[in-house]
Design an enzyme around this catalytic site. Structure first.
Site, short mmCIF file in Angstrom:
data_model
loop_
_atom_site.label_atom_id
_atom_site.label_comp_id
_atom_site.label_asym_id
_atom_site.label_seq_id
_atom_site.Cartn_x
_atom_site.Cartn_y
_atom_site.Cartn_z
CE LYS A 1 44.02 39.25 34.71
NZ LYS A 1 45.03 38.41 35.41
CB SER B 1 43.13 34.97 35.68
OG SER B 1 44.21 35.81 36.04
CB SER C 1 47.22 34.93 35.75
OG SER C 1 46.30 34.11 36.39
N1 GLN Z 1 45.37 29.98 38.26
C1 GLN Z 1 45.90 30.49 39.51
C2 GLN Z 1 44.76 30.81 40.43
O1 GLN Z 1 43.66 30.53 40.08
C3 GLN Z 1 46.73 31.70 39.24
C4 GLN Z 1 45.93 32.89 38.95
C5 GLN Z 1 46.73 34.10 38.73
O2 GLN Z 1 47.94 34.04 38.48
N2 GLN Z 1 46.06 35.24 38.87
O3 GLN Z 1 44.95 31.32 41.51
#
Ligand code: GLN
Length: 488
Positions: free
Chosen positions: A79, A154, A178
């Protein structure tokens, strides 16, 4: 043979017997990327030449008789929020569009040491804020199961890359879901380890008390192999846990007789797609058939997890993202008259809408007068959520829930931020409690993968892998591969 569709352990067998070379394997996966990437768009950066060079070096080592581990010569993706020396690391943000780190994240050092071959850096929601990759500052990634749908986020790029055969495995980061949510949407395995089990050194911070790096793989065995490489104490990360890290493959025993599995009732019913729920119930039946003891339980503070997260995560992000001011990293606004307007113009031009929203929310929650009412209160509720889990684990080896309330959704269909935030109802409590959770595929609904989540107590990743492995060995529902439209 389509090497890109094999697992780490299958490929390792071929590499050890010298039936294939790491260079051939890497070439084939790079060809696969060329073939499908215009559809999927999983990568922000592809490191083709570096990958081929690294693969040749591994081949040379093997010829020289150097003893190599199971990840040696295996092509993987990271990532784009993990620092890679000399290779652009953007967090999918315009503010870091040209950032080239001068050092490696500890996880990347470990993977390099193990001989893994980096194919490139994957797309994500900007600074890991989002659930669809639609918040990327560059472009969205598409779901290999249905190109009109999001891959989740994400870490959507990493999940899509593994599902589409563009990487044998990948790493993502999970602050509120994410890794697990995109793993569920793309039909691959995703593990969010215990907080502190994998070093965060060199991971670009979103919310430091929640962020955790973990693997995306095609099966449970591969997940154990990657965990063996990336876990461990790291003096460079003060939150890294100095624990005993087991050989995770020792848990892959295909025997779960007598294991106690709790079904928290708060994760079922309202808000969960009934077809998804049915699939999860099939998995529960399967576990019973395999000899597990399954019982309902309750985590009464679950409903407060979402509001708690959306105070703590933005508060930490407002502090972590203060460093992007045009002085030290990335973008600098050119049209400013003085230093203050340079700061604010840089931030205004460089950050996307969601990142700005969270910085504002977090700054508000931390401001004097509101700190006690919002931030401090959220920390107290976080403790109650953790206590719910502690109590449940007095009785159960693991808890089972859906990973997400529905299967992958179409682009643009969750434009209301609250609708998007709700995608993480089942994953967020785990981050607040700092515990591990594994998402594994369990069949399809409307031809899109369903994710099943196994939650364990701190450092019980082995237990989750054991149960996941038993499911995988005894059910057809867990190994699923998308058929890419228009690709042979
Ligand atoms: N979707 C969640 C957020 O927007 C989690 C994101 C993540 O785990 N980085 O914060």
């Amino acid at each position: 043979m389509e090497l890109f569709s094999l697992t780490i352990h299958e490929l390792q067998g071929l590499l050890v017997k010298k039936e294939i070379s790491a260079e051939e394997l890497t070439k084939q996966v790079l060809e696969r990327i060329e073939q499908v990437e215009d559809k999927i768009k999983a990568f922000v950066t592809i490191t083709k030449e570096e990958a081929l060079k690294a693969a040749r070096e591994i081949d040379q080592k093997r010829i020289n008789g150097v003893s190599l581990g199971p990840l040696a010569g295996i092509p993987m993706a990271l990532k784009d929020n993990m620092c890679t020396e000399g290779i652009k690391t953007t967090c999918s943000s315009k503010i870091l569009y040209n950032f080239i780190p001068p050092y490696n994240a500890s996880v990347y050092e470990k993977l390099l040491g193990a001989g893994s071959v980096l194919l490139g850096k994957t797309n994500m929601d900007e600074f890991a804020m989002g659930s669809s990759t639609e918040n990327s500052g560059f472009f969205a990634t598409r779901n290999p199961w249905d190109l009109n749908c999001v891959p989740g986020g994400s870490s959507g790029g990493s999940a899509a890359a593994v599902a589409a055969g563009e990487a044998i495995f990948a790493l993502g980061s999970d602050t509120g879901g994410s890794i697990r949510q995109p793993a569920a949407y793309c039909g691959v395995i995703g593990l969010k380890p215990t907080y502190g089990a994998v070093s965060r050194y060199g991971l670009i911070a979103y919310a430091s008390s929640l962020d955790q790096i973990g693997p995306f793989t095609k099966d449970v065995t591969d997940c154990a192999l990657v965990m063996n490489t990336i876990t461990g104490h790291d003096p460079f990360d003060s939150t890294s846990a100095n624990a005993d890290y087991p050989d995770y493959t020792s848990f892959l025993v295909n025997d779960i007789k007598g294991m106690r599995v709790g079904i928290p009732q708060e994760y079922f019913g309202e808000g969960i797609d009934p077809e998804v729920e049915n699939k999860i119930k099939e998995a529960i039946k399967k576990l019973e058939e395999l000899g597990a003891i399954v019982e309902e339980c309750s985590l009464p503070h679950t409903q407060y997890a979402m509001p708690t997260y959306y105070l703590i995560a933005p508060a930490e992000c407002s502090s972590n993202l203060a460093r992007y001011d045009g002085v030290r990293y990335g973008l600098r606004a050119e049209d400013a008259d003085d230093v203050l307007s340079m700061f604010s113009r840089t931030r205004n031009q460089g950050f996307g809408v969601e990142v700005k929203r969270r910085i504002m929310l977090g700054t508000y929650a931390l401001s004097s007068g509101y700190y006690d009412a919002y931030y401090l209160k959220a920390l107290k509720v976080r403790n109650l959520i953790k206590q719910d889990f502690d109590q449940a684990f007095e009785k159960f080896h693991c808890l089972l829930t859906p990973t997400t309330p529905s299967v992958a959704f179409e682009f643009g269909s969750k434009s209301d931020p609250l609708a998007m935030y709700k995608q993480d109802v089942c994953t967020i409590p785990v981050n607040l409690a700092g515990i591990p959770a594994l998402s594994l595929p369990y069949g399809l609904v409307n031809n899109k993968p369903v994710g099943l989540q196994l939650i364990g107590k701190a450092f019980a990743e082995g237990t989750l892998l054991r149960i996941g492995y038993a499911l995988e060995q005894n059910s057809q529902e867990t190994r699923i591969t998308p058929i890419l439209e228009g690709v042979k």
